[in-house]
Scaffold this active site. Structure first.
Site, short mmCIF file in Angstrom:
data_model
loop_
_atom_site.label_atom_id
_atom_site.label_comp_id
_atom_site.label_asym_id
_atom_site.label_seq_id
_atom_site.Cartn_x
_atom_site.Cartn_y
_atom_site.Cartn_z
N GLU A 75 -3.24 3.65 -7.17
CA GLU A 75 -3.69 4.72 -6.28
C GLU A 75 -2.69 5.88 -6.36
OE1 GLU A 75 -6.18 3.34 -2.62
OE2 GLU A 75 -4.07 3.02 -2.23
N HIS A 120 0.86 -1.19 0.00
CA HIS A 120 0.00 0.00 0.00
C HIS A 120 0.89 1.23 0.00
CE1 HIS A 120 -2.77 3.11 1.35
NE2 HIS A 120 -3.72 2.36 0.83
O1 LIG Z 1 -6.62 1.98 0.84
C1 LIG Z 1 -7.33 2.92 0.54
C2 LIG Z 1 -6.85 4.04 -0.22
O2 LIG Z 1 -5.61 4.52 0.19
C3 LIG Z 1 -7.85 5.13 -0.47
O3 LIG Z 1 -8.03 5.94 0.66
P1 LIG Z 1 -9.17 7.06 0.61
O4 LIG Z 1 -10.46 6.36 0.25
O5 LIG Z 1 -9.21 7.64 1.99
O6 LIG Z 1 -8.78 8.07 -0.42
#
Ligand SMILES: O=C[C@H](O)COP(=O)(O)O
EC number: 5.3.1.1
Length: 214
Positions: A133, A85
């Site tokens: 992401e 992540h």
């Molecule tokens: O693991 C989840 C992601 O990092 C997305 O985070 P978020 O929904 O707070 O932008």
């Protein structure tokens, strides 16, 4: 669409969210999983919701103080794990070892990456799925699917050019059902979502609203 709710280290009630996610998944037929802190995996799993680890270490049993063994999270009830992540980055070599560690105990693996080039590199390690992401959008109000649609479609293209059996997810700033539909239209088959549920005043309502258009 698969919806993975990452609770990160937010000060939320993991059982409240797990119970809500289980109910919303059962009522809607949408696959929803919850990824709590490692110490909460067993009690979250006991609710019946699909449960994922946020990370597994790139090692087997042995003298590795502070590690999170794939075997340990699987024994606690996790059936999948995030790897690499954006907030828990690993070297490519450790991603490879962690994917193999998770596969040893049949955990579903989702390897995260920041951009389509990295997505291609981690797809070559044969995880079950990858998730793109962009760090700048994580935790914000703008959904990756509308703020940076090219990063999603390019990630899908990158993965498909290497291994079509690997699913592609996306995440960052997703909080509404329309965001999920936009991600699906770009070729994603799942989303990672954190703050939209973990920081919501009413996580159950946030989840119910999320699945309406799916
Ligand atoms: O693991 C989840 C992601 O990092 C997305 O985070 P978020 O929904 O707070 O932008």
């Amino acid at each position: 669409m698969f919806i993975l709710i990452n609770l990160k280290a937010y000060p939320c009630d993991p059982l409240e969210i797990a119970n809500a996610a289980r109910d919303v998944a059962n009522d809607s037929g949408v696959r929803i999983a919850v990824s709590p802190q490692a110490a909460d995996i067993a009690r979250v799993s006991d609710t019946g919701v699909e449960t994922w680890a946020q990370h597994v270490s790139a090692n087997n049993y042995g003298s590795y103080t502070g590690s999170t063994l794939a075997e340990a999270v699987a024994n606690a009830g996790a059936t999948g794990t995030l790897i690499n992540h954006s907030e828990r980055r690993l070297t490519l070599a450790d991603i490879d070892t962690a994917v193999n560690a998770a596969s040893r105990v049949d955990l579903d693996t989702c390897v995260c990456a920041n951009n389509p080039a990295q997505i291609g590199a981690v797809t070559a390690l044969s995880p079950d799925s990858v998730a793109v992401e962009p760090p700048a959008l994580i935790g914000g109000d703008a959904s990756v699917a509308t703020a940076d649609p090219d990063i999603v479609s390019n990630a899908v293209e990158s993965t498909n050019s290497i291994d079509k059996t690997v699913d592609v997810y996306c995440g960052a700033g997703i909080s509404a059902g329309d965001d999920v539909i936009a991600a699906r239209d770009l070729g994603a088959s799942g989303i990672l979502l954190a703050s939209g549920v973990a920081k919501a005043d009413n996580p159950r309502k946030a989840l119910e609203d999320l699945v309406v258009p799916i």
